[in-house]
Write a protein that holds these residues in place. Structure first.
Motif, PDB file in Angstrom:
ATOM      1  N   LEU A 112       4.259  -2.297  11.853  1.00 40.50           N
ATOM      2  CA  LEU A 112       4.465  -1.875  10.466  1.00 40.50           C
ATOM      3  C   LEU A 112       5.477  -2.786   9.781  1.00 40.50           C
ATOM      4  O   LEU A 112       5.302  -3.181   8.619  1.00 40.50           O
ATOM      5  N   LEU A 116       4.542  -5.684   6.590  1.00 41.25           N
ATOM      6  CA  LEU A 116       5.238  -5.810   5.307  1.00 41.25           C
ATOM      7  C   LEU A 116       5.951  -7.142   5.168  1.00 41.25           C
ATOM      8  O   LEU A 116       5.874  -7.792   4.120  1.00 41.25           O
ATOM      9  N   TYR A 121      -0.582  -7.210   6.035  1.00 42.44           N
ATOM     10  CA  TYR A 121      -1.230  -6.105   5.322  1.00 42.44           C
ATOM     11  C   TYR A 121      -1.637  -6.543   3.920  1.00 42.44           C
ATOM     12  O   TYR A 121      -2.730  -6.258   3.449  1.00 42.44           O
ATOM     13  N   SER A 208      14.382   1.632  11.716  1.00 42.14           N
ATOM     14  CA  SER A 208      13.240   2.227  12.398  1.00 42.14           C
ATOM     15  C   SER A 208      13.683   3.548  13.025  1.00 42.14           C
ATOM     16  O   SER A 208      14.665   3.595  13.763  1.00 42.14           O
ATOM     17  N   VAL A 236      10.961   2.221   8.488  1.00 41.47           N
ATOM     18  CA  VAL A 236       9.788   2.472   9.318  1.00 41.47           C
ATOM     19  C   VAL A 236       9.989   3.806  10.033  1.00 41.47           C
ATOM     20  O   VAL A 236      11.054   4.050  10.602  1.00 41.47           O
ATOM     21  N   THR A 238       8.000   6.164  12.861  1.00 42.18           N
ATOM     22  CA  THR A 238       6.917   6.501  13.788  1.00 42.18           C
ATOM     23  C   THR A 238       7.307   7.711  14.625  1.00 42.18           C
ATOM     24  O   THR A 238       6.711   7.962  15.675  1.00 42.18           O
ATOM     25  N   GLY A 262       7.049   1.727   6.014  1.00 46.28           N
ATOM     26  CA  GLY A 262       5.885   1.913   6.863  1.00 46.28           C
ATOM     27  C   GLY A 262       5.980   3.276   7.503  1.00 46.28           C
ATOM     28  O   GLY A 262       6.887   3.526   8.299  1.00 46.28           O
ATOM     29  N   ASP A 264       4.124   6.206   9.673  1.00 44.36           N
ATOM     30  CA  ASP A 264       3.024   6.707  10.498  1.00 44.36           C
ATOM     31  C   ASP A 264       2.993   8.229  10.485  1.00 44.36           C
ATOM     32  O   ASP A 264       1.995   8.823  10.889  1.00 44.36           O
ATOM     33  N   ILE A 293       3.021   1.285   3.491  1.00 43.30           N
ATOM     34  CA  ILE A 293       1.895   1.409   4.409  1.00 43.30           C
ATOM     35  C   ILE A 293       1.951   2.797   5.031  1.00 43.30           C
ATOM     36  O   ILE A 293       3.008   3.225   5.496  1.00 43.30           O
ATOM     37  N   THR A 295      -0.043   5.171   7.921  1.00 42.44           N
ATOM     38  CA  THR A 295      -1.050   5.302   8.976  1.00 42.44           C
ATOM     39  C   THR A 295      -1.074   6.758   9.439  1.00 42.44           C
ATOM     40  O   THR A 295      -0.073   7.472   9.319  1.00 42.44           O
TER      41      THR A 295
END
Length: 337
Positions: A112, A116, A121, A208, A236, A238, A262, A264, A293, A295
């Motif tokens: 991710l 970017l 992407y 992150s 980010v 996740t 990003g 998720d 982004i 996901t």
């Protein structure tokens, strides 16, 4: 040994599990992405263990529905949808499966970031949309060099550490914030520890998130954290959606303090498509174009990780009931010694 496999979502009938654990009776209660499984009350009374397989339904299974169960397992890393207190009140261990999908999630977090910051992407999307007129390197707005940039990690557990190693391989400086981690870890890894989230936000070029969801972490990255952020930050996530206040993230992105994200995971899944941030992204509004982004909670997934998850879920139960060996318990503080 009888296990109630609740919110079973695999297309098969647990052939993998039955092959490796032929002595266990597995009862499958299926769910879909929209509807949680319906429990058979009489069956629930007969099982020795229960495993909740669903990542989508966050309502914990009621411990009182399983009066003879001796262990409950969440088939996944996050255990926010297992009633740790309720099981603990009955002196029954509640466990998770933390040691699967580590590489997949860490890879996804880095992917991710790269999507970017290296345009992987943006470039394809702009070429599809505009053809030859967009055949130029200036189409991606967040391109940057990773060497000597600071990669900030919230939560240095298994996945956070795996992400740190990957970021370090890009010659990034790794800084982490984890108030629950024992002292000395930063000395053994070479990563720098900070003792406040605001300090991490003020120093990082990329943040992150790899923390579990709890009362402490819900909304952790909110208005205060984003106000402390270094301008130009990329975020980010996740881990778990509610850790980030999406409205505060939107405000920070509108302001330009956070230039990219990003995600998720989202606070509600499937995602709230009418939230202003998501709505603007889906509409391709100029202010957010190529800066976000999303996901579909897929970071954990690979065929290999799913095999690990399925077998390790059963292994946790089998180790406890057959061998008396308790692993991955997440409610020890509620159990009688």
């Amino acid at each position: 040994m009888k296990i109630y496999c609740v919110n079973w979502q695999a297309a098969d009938e647990a052939e993998l599990e039955r092959k490796h654990y032929p002595d266990i009776e597995l009862i499958l209660a299926r769910s879909t992405n929209d509807t949680a499984a319906t429990l058979d009350a009489e069956t629930a009374k007969t099982v020795d263990a229960v495993i909740n397989y669903s990542p989508a339904h966050n309502v914990p299974l009621p411990p009182t529905a399983f009066p003879n169960a001796r262990i409950a397992v969440r088939s996944g890393v996050g255990f926010d949808n297992i009633d740790t207190v309720g099981w603990g009140a009955r002196n029954i261990p509640a466990c998770n499966v933390p040691d699967y999908g580590t590489t997949e999630v860490a890879d996804h977090a880095i992917a991710l970031m790269l999507a970017l910051t290296r345009g992987s992407y943006t470039y394809p999307n702009t070429l599809v949309a505009g053809g030859a007129e967009n055949w130029h390197f200036n189409q991606a707005p967040l391109i940057r060099r990773h060497k000597n940039a600071t990669f900030g990690i919230v939560g240095l557990g298994r996945i956070g550490l795996a992400a740190a190693r990957r970021a370090a391989a890009f010659d990034m400086k790794v800084v982490f914030y984890d108030p629950h981690l024992l002292s000395g870890v930063d000395l053994s890894t070479g990563y720098e520890r900070v003792h406040s989230l605001n300090e991490l936000m003020s120093r990082a070029d990329v943040v992150s998130v790899h923390a579990p969801l709890s009362n402490e972490t819900r909304g952790l990255l909110g208005a205060e954290a984003f106000a402390a952020a270094k301008p130009g930050l990329i975020v980010v996530n996740t881990a778990r959606g509610p850790i980030i206040d999406v409205s505060a993230l939107e405000a920070a992105m509108q302001k330009g303090t956070v230039v990219g994200a990003g995600l998720d995971v989202l606070p509600n899944e499937p995602g709230d498509l009418e939230h202003p941030l998501i709505k603007a992204w889906r509409a391709g509004e100029d202010w957010i174009k190529n800066r976000l982004i999303v996901t579909p909670h897929a970071a954990f997934y690979s065929p290999a990780s799913m095999v690990d998850l399925r077998l390790k879920s059963i292994e946790v139960v089998h180790a406890y009931l057959a061998e008396g060996r308790l692993t991955n318990c997440v409610n020890r503080e509620y159990l009688k010694r």
